[in-house]
Design a protein around this motif. Structure first.
Motif, PDB file in Angstrom:
ATOM      1  N   LYS A 193      62.990  22.070  75.010  1.00 14.17           N
ATOM      2  CA  LYS A 193      63.886  23.238  74.930  1.00 14.17           C
ATOM      3  C   LYS A 193      65.091  23.089  75.859  1.00 14.17           C
ATOM      4  CE  LYS A 193      62.026  26.318  72.111  1.00 14.17           C
ATOM      5  NZ  LYS A 193      62.654  26.633  70.871  1.00 14.17           N
ATOM      6  N   ASP A 194      64.883  22.565  77.069  1.00 14.99           N
ATOM      7  CA  ASP A 194      65.990  22.452  78.026  1.00 14.99           C
ATOM      8  C   ASP A 194      66.958  21.316  77.682  1.00 14.99           C
ATOM      9  OD1 ASP A 194      64.137  20.468  78.718  1.00 14.99           O
ATOM     10  OD2 ASP A 194      64.568  20.630  80.857  1.00 14.99           O
ATOM     11  N   GLU A 195      66.633  20.488  76.697  1.00 21.42           N
ATOM     12  CA  GLU A 195      67.513  19.403  76.258  1.00 21.42           C
ATOM     13  C   GLU A 195      68.352  19.798  75.036  1.00 21.42           C
ATOM     14  OE1 GLU A 195      65.234  15.317  77.169  1.00 21.42           O
ATOM     15  OE2 GLU A 195      64.252  16.596  75.679  1.00 21.42           O
ATOM     16  N   MET A 196      68.030  20.923  74.432  1.00 19.31           N
ATOM     17  CA  MET A 196      68.721  21.350  73.214  1.00 19.31           C
ATOM     18  C   MET A 196      70.078  21.955  73.562  1.00 19.31           C
ATOM     19  SD  MET A 196      65.583  22.968  71.098  1.00 19.31           S
ATOM     20  CE  MET A 196      64.114  22.033  70.777  1.00 19.31           C
ATOM     21  N   ILE A 197      71.067  21.659  72.736  1.00 18.80           N
ATOM     22  CA  ILE A 197      72.420  22.161  72.978  1.00 18.80           C
ATOM     23  C   ILE A 197      72.750  23.257  71.975  1.00 18.80           C
ATOM     24  CG2 ILE A 197      73.197  19.951  73.917  1.00 18.80           C
ATOM     25  CD1 ILE A 197      74.638  19.531  71.160  1.00 18.80           C
ATOM     26  N   ASP A 198      73.755  24.043  72.306  1.00 20.19           N
ATOM     27  CA  ASP A 198      74.274  25.058  71.395  1.00 20.19           C
ATOM     28  C   ASP A 198      75.540  24.481  70.768  1.00 20.19           C
ATOM     29  OD1 ASP A 198      75.362  27.206  70.061  1.00 20.19           O
ATOM     30  OD2 ASP A 198      75.381  28.547  71.797  1.00 20.19           O
ATOM     31  N   VAL A 199      75.451  24.057  69.511  1.00 19.65           N
ATOM     32  CA  VAL A 199      76.593  23.404  68.861  1.00 19.65           C
ATOM     33  C   VAL A 199      77.764  24.350  68.640  1.00 19.65           C
ATOM     34  CG1 VAL A 199      75.167  21.639  67.758  1.00 19.65           C
ATOM     35  CG2 VAL A 199      75.664  23.764  66.539  1.00 19.65           C
ATOM     36  N   LEU A 200      77.579  25.641  68.905  1.00 21.36           N
ATOM     37  CA  LEU A 200      78.678  26.601  68.774  1.00 21.36           C
ATOM     38  C   LEU A 200      79.507  26.715  70.053  1.00 21.36           C
ATOM     39  CD1 LEU A 200      76.874  29.397  66.735  1.00 21.36           C
ATOM     40  CD2 LEU A 200      78.348  27.553  65.891  1.00 21.36           C
ATOM     41  N   GLU A 201      79.064  26.071  71.141  1.00 20.56           N
ATOM     42  CA  GLU A 201      79.849  26.073  72.372  1.00 20.56           C
ATOM     43  C   GLU A 201      81.153  25.321  72.124  1.00 20.56           C
ATOM     44  OE1 GLU A 201      77.767  24.489  75.732  1.00 20.56           O
ATOM     45  OE2 GLU A 201      76.116  25.901  75.515  1.00 20.56           O
ATOM     46  N   PRO A 202      82.250  25.777  72.761  1.00 20.61           N
ATOM     47  CA  PRO A 202      83.569  25.155  72.520  1.00 20.61           C
ATOM     48  C   PRO A 202      83.605  23.642  72.674  1.00 20.61           C
ATOM     49  CG  PRO A 202      83.828  27.174  73.761  1.00 20.61           C
ATOM     50  CD  PRO A 202      82.337  26.926  73.656  1.00 20.61           C
ATOM     51  N   ARG A 203      82.908  23.088  73.670  1.00 23.71           N
ATOM     52  CA  ARG A 203      82.980  21.622  73.859  1.00 23.71           C
ATOM     53  C   ARG A 203      82.376  20.891  72.667  1.00 23.71           C
ATOM     54  NH1 ARG A 203      78.479  19.520  78.263  1.00 23.71           N
ATOM     55  NH2 ARG A 203      78.413  17.587  77.129  1.00 23.71           N
ATOM     56  N   TYR A 204      81.290  21.424  72.100  1.00 23.57           N
ATOM     57  CA  TYR A 204      80.662  20.770  70.950  1.00 23.57           C
ATOM     58  C   TYR A 204      81.461  21.034  69.675  1.00 23.57           C
ATOM     59  CZ  TYR A 204      76.934  20.097  74.274  1.00 23.57           C
ATOM     60  OH  TYR A 204      76.217  19.733  75.389  1.00 23.57           O
ATOM     61  N   GLN A 205      82.075  22.187  69.577  1.00 20.95           N
ATOM     62  CA  GLN A 205      82.939  22.465  68.433  1.00 20.95           C
ATOM     63  C   GLN A 205      84.111  21.497  68.424  1.00 20.95           C
ATOM     64  OE1 GLN A 205      82.723  24.933  65.733  1.00 20.95           O
ATOM     65  NE2 GLN A 205      80.652  24.462  66.438  1.00 20.95           N
ATOM     66  N   ASP A 206      84.655  21.172  69.608  1.00 25.93           N
ATOM     67  CA  ASP A 206      85.734  20.187  69.701  1.00 25.93           C
ATOM     68  C   ASP A 206      85.258  18.823  69.215  1.00 25.93           C
ATOM     69  OD1 ASP A 206      87.492  22.065  70.719  1.00 25.93           O
ATOM     70  OD2 ASP A 206      87.230  21.440  72.814  1.00 25.93           O
ATOM     71  N   GLU A 207      84.051  18.425  69.617  1.00 26.21           N
ATOM     72  CA  GLU A 207      83.504  17.141  69.169  1.00 26.21           C
ATOM     73  C   GLU A 207      83.303  17.123  67.658  1.00 26.21           C
ATOM     74  OE1 GLU A 207      79.956  16.231  71.365  1.00 26.21           O
ATOM     75  OE2 GLU A 207      81.004  16.194  73.283  1.00 26.21           O
ATOM     76  N   ASN A 213      84.948  18.921  65.461  1.00 21.75           N
ATOM     77  CA  ASN A 213      86.275  18.864  64.834  1.00 21.75           C
ATOM     78  C   ASN A 213      86.834  17.449  64.843  1.00 21.75           C
ATOM     79  OD1 ASN A 213      86.610  21.530  63.977  1.00 21.75           O
ATOM     80  ND2 ASN A 213      87.231  22.182  66.023  1.00 21.75           N
ATOM     81  N   LYS A 214      86.642  16.714  65.942  1.00 19.67           N
ATOM     82  CA  LYS A 214      87.103  15.318  66.004  1.00 19.67           C
ATOM     83  C   LYS A 214      86.388  14.475  64.949  1.00 19.67           C
ATOM     84  CE  LYS A 214      88.386  15.339  70.855  1.00 19.67           C
ATOM     85  NZ  LYS A 214      88.037  14.916  72.218  1.00 19.67           N
ATOM     86  N   LEU A 215      85.097  14.706  64.794  1.00 21.84           N
ATOM     87  CA  LEU A 215      84.322  13.973  63.792  1.00 21.84           C
ATOM     88  C   LEU A 215      84.815  14.296  62.380  1.00 21.84           C
ATOM     89  CD1 LEU A 215      81.952  12.209  62.913  1.00 21.84           C
ATOM     90  CD2 LEU A 215      80.508  14.236  63.079  1.00 21.84           C
ATOM     91  N   VAL A 216      85.024  15.573  62.103  1.00 22.05           N
ATOM     92  CA  VAL A 216      85.514  15.985  60.780  1.00 22.05           C
ATOM     93  C   VAL A 216      86.879  15.360  60.498  1.00 22.05           C
ATOM     94  CG1 VAL A 216      86.313  17.969  59.438  1.00 22.05           C
ATOM     95  CG2 VAL A 216      84.155  18.100  60.685  1.00 22.05           C
ATOM     96  N   ASN A 217      87.756  15.337  61.499  1.00 27.47           N
ATOM     97  CA  ASN A 217      89.079  14.731  61.314  1.00 27.47           C
ATOM     98  C   ASN A 217      88.968  13.229  61.060  1.00 27.47           C
ATOM     99  OD1 ASN A 217      90.479  17.155  61.577  1.00 27.47           O
ATOM    100  ND2 ASN A 217      90.639  16.959  63.799  1.00 27.47           N
ATOM    101  N   ALA A 218      88.066  12.557  61.772  1.00 23.26           N
ATOM    102  CA  ALA A 218      87.871  11.122  61.549  1.00 23.26           C
ATOM    103  C   ALA A 218      87.349  10.857  60.140  1.00 23.26           C
ATOM    104  CB  ALA A 218      86.913  10.552  62.591  1.00 23.26           C
ATOM    105  N   LEU A 219      86.429  11.688  59.670  1.00 23.89           N
ATOM    106  CA  LEU A 219      85.925  11.542  58.299  1.00 23.89           C
ATOM    107  C   LEU A 219      87.035  11.785  57.288  1.00 23.89           C
ATOM    108  CD1 LEU A 219      82.468  13.322  58.552  1.00 23.89           C
ATOM    109  CD2 LEU A 219      82.884  10.899  58.136  1.00 23.89           C
ATOM    110  N   SER A 220      87.871  12.759  57.555  1.00 16.90           N
ATOM    111  CA  SER A 220      88.989  13.053  56.659  1.00 16.90           C
ATOM    112  C   SER A 220      89.946  11.868  56.578  1.00 16.90           C
ATOM    113  CB  SER A 220      89.718  14.305  57.150  1.00 16.90           C
ATOM    114  OG  SER A 220      90.822  14.580  56.340  1.00 16.90           O
ATOM    115  N   GLU A 221      90.233  11.257  57.710  1.00 18.34           N
ATOM    116  CA  GLU A 221      91.130  10.085  57.730  1.00 18.34           C
ATOM    117  C   GLU A 221      90.499   8.908  56.989  1.00 18.34           C
ATOM    118  OE1 GLU A 221      92.604   9.043  61.606  1.00 18.34           O
ATOM    119  OE2 GLU A 221      93.048  11.142  62.073  1.00 18.34           O
TER     120      GLU A 221
END
Length: 65
Positions: free
Chosen positions: A27-41, A43-51
């Protein structure tokens, strides 16, 4: 001779942590993917896939679907 086809392979963990992956998370290793830092990551992945501009995408899903 035919031109080589570029292939991109991408794998991720299951974002809702059902612990179905080979690596199990406490449980203490799980992240919240809605946090801004993970949302930024994400978005970068989505942009790379788009390219990359794939023409075919394969996904993993349960056989029942």
């Amino acid at each position: 001779m035919s031109k080589p086809i570029p292939v991109l392979t991408l794998g991720t963990f299951h974002f809702d942590f059902p612990n179905l992956d080979k690596i199990q998370y406490a449980k203490d290793e799980m992240i919240d993917v809605l946090e801004p830092r993970y949302q930024d990551e994400i978005n970068k992945l989505v942009n790379a896939l788009s390219e990359f501009a794939p023409t075919i995408i394969m996904i993993e899903r349960p056989v029942k679907m």
